[in-house]
Write a protein that holds these residues in place. Structure first.
Motif, PDB file in Angstrom:
ATOM      1  N   ASN A 197       0.804  -1.138  -0.210  1.00 54.91           N
ATOM      2  CA  ASN A 197       0.091  -0.046   0.073  1.00 54.91           C
ATOM      3  C   ASN A 197       0.913   0.926   0.099  1.00 54.91           C
ATOM      4  O   ASN A 197       0.467   2.202   0.506  1.00 54.91           O
ATOM      5  N   THR A 198       2.085   0.928  -0.570  1.00 59.24           N
ATOM      6  CA  THR A 198       2.864   2.404  -0.937  1.00 59.24           C
ATOM      7  C   THR A 198       2.838   2.727  -2.260  1.00 59.24           C
ATOM      8  O   THR A 198       2.329   1.997  -3.201  1.00 59.24           O
ATOM      9  N   GLN A 199       3.089   3.829  -2.584  1.00 57.74           N
ATOM     10  CA  GLN A 199       3.488   4.233  -4.131  1.00 57.74           C
ATOM     11  C   GLN A 199       4.895   4.218  -4.630  1.00 57.74           C
ATOM     12  O   GLN A 199       5.853   4.547  -3.946  1.00 57.74           O
ATOM     13  N   GLU A 200       5.078   3.822  -5.655  1.00 58.89           N
ATOM     14  CA  GLU A 200       6.603   3.797  -6.308  1.00 58.89           C
ATOM     15  C   GLU A 200       6.306   4.123  -7.765  1.00 58.89           C
ATOM     16  O   GLU A 200       5.298   3.957  -8.519  1.00 58.89           O
ATOM     17  N   ASN A 201       7.339   4.662  -8.533  1.00 54.49           N
ATOM     18  CA  ASN A 201       7.521   4.991  -9.896  1.00 54.49           C
ATOM     19  C   ASN A 201       8.577   4.792 -10.450  1.00 54.49           C
ATOM     20  O   ASN A 201       9.753   4.408  -9.603  1.00 54.49           O
ATOM     21  N   ARG A 202       9.002   4.993 -11.721  1.00 54.13           N
ATOM     22  CA  ARG A 202      10.385   4.973 -12.325  1.00 54.13           C
ATOM     23  C   ARG A 202      10.806   6.303 -12.974  1.00 54.13           C
ATOM     24  O   ARG A 202       9.742   7.131 -13.575  1.00 54.13           O
ATOM     25  N   VAL A 203      11.968   6.436 -13.340  1.00 52.74           N
ATOM     26  CA  VAL A 203      12.598   7.545 -14.110  1.00 52.74           C
ATOM     27  C   VAL A 203      12.928   6.971 -15.653  1.00 52.74           C
ATOM     28  O   VAL A 203      13.456   5.743 -15.437  1.00 52.74           O
ATOM     29  N   ILE A 204      12.544   7.604 -16.480  1.00 54.93           N
ATOM     30  CA  ILE A 204      12.622   7.194 -17.787  1.00 54.93           C
ATOM     31  C   ILE A 204      13.673   8.089 -18.751  1.00 54.93           C
ATOM     32  O   ILE A 204      13.362   9.193 -18.493  1.00 54.93           O
ATOM     33  N   ALA A 205      14.366   7.640 -19.072  1.00 55.74           N
ATOM     34  CA  ALA A 205      15.368   8.292 -20.044  1.00 55.74           C
ATOM     35  C   ALA A 205      15.200   8.171 -21.428  1.00 55.74           C
ATOM     36  O   ALA A 205      15.081   7.249 -22.186  1.00 55.74           O
ATOM     37  N   ILE A 206      14.844   9.285 -22.337  1.00 52.74           N
ATOM     38  CA  ILE A 206      14.696   9.235 -23.714  1.00 52.74           C
ATOM     39  C   ILE A 206      15.577   9.958 -24.404  1.00 52.74           C
ATOM     40  O   ILE A 206      15.900  11.254 -24.135  1.00 52.74           O
ATOM     41  N   ASP A 207      15.945   9.445 -25.720  1.00 54.66           N
ATOM     42  CA  ASP A 207      16.789   9.902 -26.599  1.00 54.66           C
ATOM     43  C   ASP A 207      16.148  11.297 -27.418  1.00 54.66           C
ATOM     44  O   ASP A 207      15.200  10.964 -28.151  1.00 54.66           O
ATOM     45  N   LEU A 208      16.539  12.134 -27.246  1.00 56.75           N
ATOM     46  CA  LEU A 208      16.176  13.470 -28.148  1.00 56.75           C
ATOM     47  C   LEU A 208      16.213  13.312 -29.784  1.00 56.75           C
ATOM     48  O   LEU A 208      15.481  13.769 -30.328  1.00 56.75           O
ATOM     49  N   ALA A 209      17.180  12.678 -29.980  1.00 58.32           N
ATOM     50  CA  ALA A 209      17.558  12.474 -31.507  1.00 58.32           C
ATOM     51  C   ALA A 209      16.483  11.428 -32.271  1.00 58.32           C
ATOM     52  O   ALA A 209      16.050  11.568 -33.248  1.00 58.32           O
ATOM     53  N   SER A 210      16.279  10.207 -31.501  1.00 62.02           N
ATOM     54  CA  SER A 210      15.309   9.194 -31.947  1.00 62.02           C
ATOM     55  C   SER A 210      14.138   9.015 -31.410  1.00 62.02           C
ATOM     56  O   SER A 210      13.250   8.488 -32.063  1.00 62.02           O
ATOM     57  N   GLY A 211      13.850   9.646 -30.164  1.00 63.16           N
ATOM     58  CA  GLY A 211      12.579   9.430 -29.455  1.00 63.16           C
ATOM     59  C   GLY A 211      12.594   8.001 -28.748  1.00 63.16           C
ATOM     60  O   GLY A 211      11.419   7.752 -28.341  1.00 63.16           O
ATOM     61  N   GLU A 212      13.663   7.198 -28.756  1.00 60.07           N
ATOM     62  CA  GLU A 212      13.668   6.076 -28.383  1.00 60.07           C
ATOM     63  C   GLU A 212      13.812   6.039 -26.850  1.00 60.07           C
ATOM     64  O   GLU A 212      14.769   6.648 -26.671  1.00 60.07           O
ATOM     65  N   LYS A 213      13.517   5.210 -26.132  1.00 59.64           N
ATOM     66  CA  LYS A 213      13.821   5.017 -24.503  1.00 59.64           C
ATOM     67  C   LYS A 213      15.134   4.377 -24.480  1.00 59.64           C
ATOM     68  O   LYS A 213      15.532   3.377 -24.924  1.00 59.64           O
ATOM     69  N   ARG A 214      16.110   5.202 -23.566  1.00 59.30           N
ATOM     70  CA  ARG A 214      17.370   4.603 -23.307  1.00 59.30           C
ATOM     71  C   ARG A 214      17.202   3.213 -22.245  1.00 59.30           C
ATOM     72  O   ARG A 214      17.881   2.616 -22.192  1.00 59.30           O
ATOM     73  N   TRP A 215      16.632   3.847 -21.018  1.00 60.06           N
ATOM     74  CA  TRP A 215      16.175   2.912 -19.986  1.00 60.06           C
ATOM     75  C   TRP A 215      15.286   3.546 -19.076  1.00 60.06           C
ATOM     76  O   TRP A 215      14.691   4.593 -19.453  1.00 60.06           O
ATOM     77  N   GLU A 216      14.814   2.574 -18.347  1.00 63.50           N
ATOM     78  CA  GLU A 216      13.868   2.837 -17.270  1.00 63.50           C
ATOM     79  C   GLU A 216      14.206   2.357 -15.839  1.00 63.50           C
ATOM     80  O   GLU A 216      14.357   0.947 -15.820  1.00 63.50           O
ATOM     81  N   ASN A 217      14.235   2.897 -14.788  1.00 63.91           N
ATOM     82  CA  ASN A 217      14.805   2.511 -13.546  1.00 63.91           C
ATOM     83  C   ASN A 217      13.946   2.814 -12.314  1.00 63.91           C
ATOM     84  O   ASN A 217      13.462   3.992 -12.403  1.00 63.91           O
TER      85      ASN A 217
END
Length: 477
Positions: A367-387
Motif C-alpha cells: 500500500n505504498t506508491q512507487e514509480n520509475r525514471v525514464i530516459a529518452i533519446d532526443l534524436a530518435s525518441g527511443e527509450k534508453r532505460w527505465e529504472n
C-alpha cells in the motif's frame, strides 16, 4: 484551400512531418500545470482546469498511500535544465533540518481575494527569496531569518523567473481577477523600484489574458493572448506597446530564454496556427521559424538548448501536453515523443541529448506508491532505460550533479526523503543526501504538491500555498 503564408520573416523551416512519431514509452504523460509565468506548461489557455485536475489526482495519490508528492521549480522561465548544482567534495549523505518557517496567518486566508498563481523563488545575495500571495520575502539561507519583505499592491498572479541583474518584475491583481499591475523590485536591497498599471489598447478587455512576464537585457516584457508590452527594467517606462488589428497575422504570446538564445512562440489568426522562432536575444534577429504541425498547440519550452517544446493534440486540445518535440539547431523536427498514462512531462529535465521524466506512481503490495525514471533519446525518441531508482517511493527528477540526473524521493512515514543521483548510462542510483527520519512528517506535508530546490548543497522545500500548511519552508543541509 491553401493556407495564408506564415509571418513575413525569413528564413522559415516547414519540417513538421510527424510520421516519425515515436512509440509512447510506458507509463508517463501529462505534467502538472506550469507556474504563473507561462512556463512549461502553464502556457495553455486551460490552466485552471489543469490545476483542478492535478489537485484531484494528487489528492487521490495521497489517499492511496503516497503520503506526499511534489515537483521541482527551477526559478527560471520554462527551462527545466535549470542551473546545474556545483558538486561539493566530499558530500555529506546524512543531513539535518536546519530551520523552518511557519506559514503566516495572512497566507492561510487567501481565498477571499482570489487564488494566487504558483510562487517563484530566487537565490541571490545569500538569501532565498520567494513570492507569496501578497508579498515578496527574503530569508537568510543559513539561519532562515527574514531579511526583508516587500508588500504587493494586490494578489500575485505572475512573476519573472529569471531576474535581470538584481531587478525582478512581478504582476499582481488588485481585485483578484484581472492581472493588470506590474511592479519591479531590487533583490539586493529589498526595495520597490517602480509600479505601473498594464497599458491596454482595447477598452473592451481588462487584462492581457493568461499573461507571462519575462526579463532580458534591461527589458520587462509582458505577453498574453490579446496584447503585449515592453517596459524598461530600470524605471518602468513603456518602450513598446504594439496596437494589433484584425489584419495582423501573428503575435508573440510566450517566450523562453537561457540568456544566450531566445525562443519565441507566435500565435497566428489564420487557421489558429502556432510558430516557434529562435532569435538572437541581443539583436532580435531571427535564425529560423518552425511551424507546429496542424492540430497541435504549443504549451511550453522545457528546454531551450537543446530545444524541446511540449504540445497538446486533439480538438479541443487536451488539458495536459500530450507530446514532447525535439527540434534541431537548424530548426527541424528531430523526434516526437508521445506522453501517455498519468506521468509528468512538466518535470522534464534535459541534458545534452537526453530528456529524463518520471512515470506515474503505482501502488505496491504494501500500500505504498512507487514509480520509475525514464530516459529518452532526443534524436530518435527511443527509450534508453527505465529504472525504479530504489525503494517504494515516488521519485521526481529535479536537476543534475555534473552529468548525473538528480532525483528527489518523497519522504515516507518514519523515513525522511532522499536525493539520489543516477548513472546516465543505465539509471543505476546512488544515494546523495538522506533527510532525517525525525522530520519526515513535516517534510512530507510540505513537499506534497510543493516545490523542491537544491542550491549550494542545501535542499529547500516550499509548500503549496493553497494547501494552507502549517510550515511554509524547510531547509536541510
Amino acid at each position: 484551400m491553401t493556407q495564408p503564408p506564415p509571418p513575413s520573416r525569413t528564413p522559415q523551416i516547414w519540417d513538421t512531418d510527424i510520421s516519425r512519431r515515436s512509440p509512447a514509452p510506458p507509463g508517463f504523460g501529462p505534467p502538472p500545470p506550469g507556474f504563473g509565468g507561462g512556463g512549461d506548461e502553464g502556457s495553455g489557455p486551460s490552466v485552471g482546469r489543469r490545476r483542478k485536475a492535478l489537485l484531484v489526482a494528487l489528492a487521490l495519490l495521497l489517499i492511496a498511500g503516497l503520503g506526499g508528492g511534489g515537483w521541482f521549480l527551477w526559478g527560471r522561465d520554462e527551462k527545466r535544465t535549470g542551473p546545474k548544482a556545483k558538486k561539493p567534495a566530499p558530500a555529506r549523505v546524512e543531513t539535518r533540518l536546519d530551520w523552518l518557517v511557519r506559514t503566516p496567518d495572512k497566507d492561510k486566508d487567501i481565498g477571499a481575494n482570489g487564488t494566487p498563481k504558483k510562487p517563484v523563488v530566487w537565490f541571490t545575495h545569500g538569501n532565498v527569496i520567494r513570492t507569496r500571495a501578497r508579498d515578496i520575502t527574503a530569508y537568510d539561507v543559513r539561519q532562515g531569518k527574514e531579511q526583508w519583505n516587500i508588500p504587493l499592491p494586490g494578489v500575485l498572479c505572475a512573476a519573472a523567473r529569471e531576474p535581470d541583474g538584481d531587478t525582478v518584475a512581478v504582476m499582481y491583481s488588485k481585485n483578484g481577477n484581472d492581472c493588470n499591475g506590474v511592479m519591479a523590485v531590487d533583490l539586493g536591497s529589498g526595495r520597490k523600484k517602480w509600479d505601473q498599471p498594464l497599458p491596454l489598447n482595447d477598452p473592451r478587455i481588462t487584462d492581457y489574458g493568461d499573461p507571462q512576464i519575462m526579463m532580458l537585457r534591461g527589458k520587462v516584457k509582458v505577453m498574453g493572448s490579446s496584447e503585449s508590452v515592453t517596459f524598461a527594467a530600470g524605471d518602468g517606462k513603456v518602450q513598446d506597446h504594439p496596437k494589433l488589428s484584425s489584419s495582423d497575422n501573428c503575435m508573440e504570446n510566450r517566450a523562453s530564454t537561457d540568456g544566450k538564445t531566445l525562443v519565441s512562440i507566435l500565435l497566428c489568426n489564420f487557421g489558429n496556427r502556432q510558430f516557434v522562432q529562435r532569435l538572437d536575444p541581443e539583436t532580435g534577429k531571427e535564425d529560423w521559424t518552425w511551424k507546429a504541425p496542424e492540430g497541435l498547440e504549443v504549451r511550453g519550452v522545457p528546454s531551450v538548448d537543446p530545444l524541446v517544446v511540449s504540445v497538446a493534440r486533439g480538438e479541443p486540445h487536451a488539458d495536459f501536453p500530450t507530446d514532447l518535440i525535439s527540434i534541431s539547431p537548424e530548426g527541424r523536427t528531430r523526434a516526437v515523443i508521445s506522453l501517455t498514462g498519468n506521468g509528468n512531462a512538466g518535470q522534464a529535465i534535459v541534458d545534452k541529448d537526453t530528456v529524463y521524466l518520471a512515470s506515474e506512481g503505482r501502488e505496491t503490495s504494501n500500500n505504498t506508491q512507487e514509480n520509475r525514471v525514464i530516459a529518452i533519446d532526443l534524436a530518435s525518441g527511443e527509450k534508453r532505460w527505465e529504472n525504479k531508482v530504489g525503494g517504494n517511493r515516488v521519485s521526481w527528477p529535479i536537476g543534475f550533479i555534473g552529468d548525473r540526473p538528480l532525483v528527489y524521493q518523497i519522504a515516507q512515514s518514519g523515513e525522511g526523503g532522499k536525493l539520489v543521483t543516477l548513472d546516465p548510462r543505465d539509471g543505476s542510483p546512488t544515494v546523495y543526501k538522506r533527510m532525517p527520519a525525525e522530520s519526515a512528517e513535516e517534510e512530507r506535508n510540505v513537499a506534497f504538491m510543493g516545490e523542491v530546490y537544491f542550491q549550494d548543497d542545501r535542499l529547500f522545500l516550499f509548500s503549496e500555498p493553497n494547501n494552507k500548511p502549517e510550515n511554509l519552508l524547510l531547509s536541510f543541509s
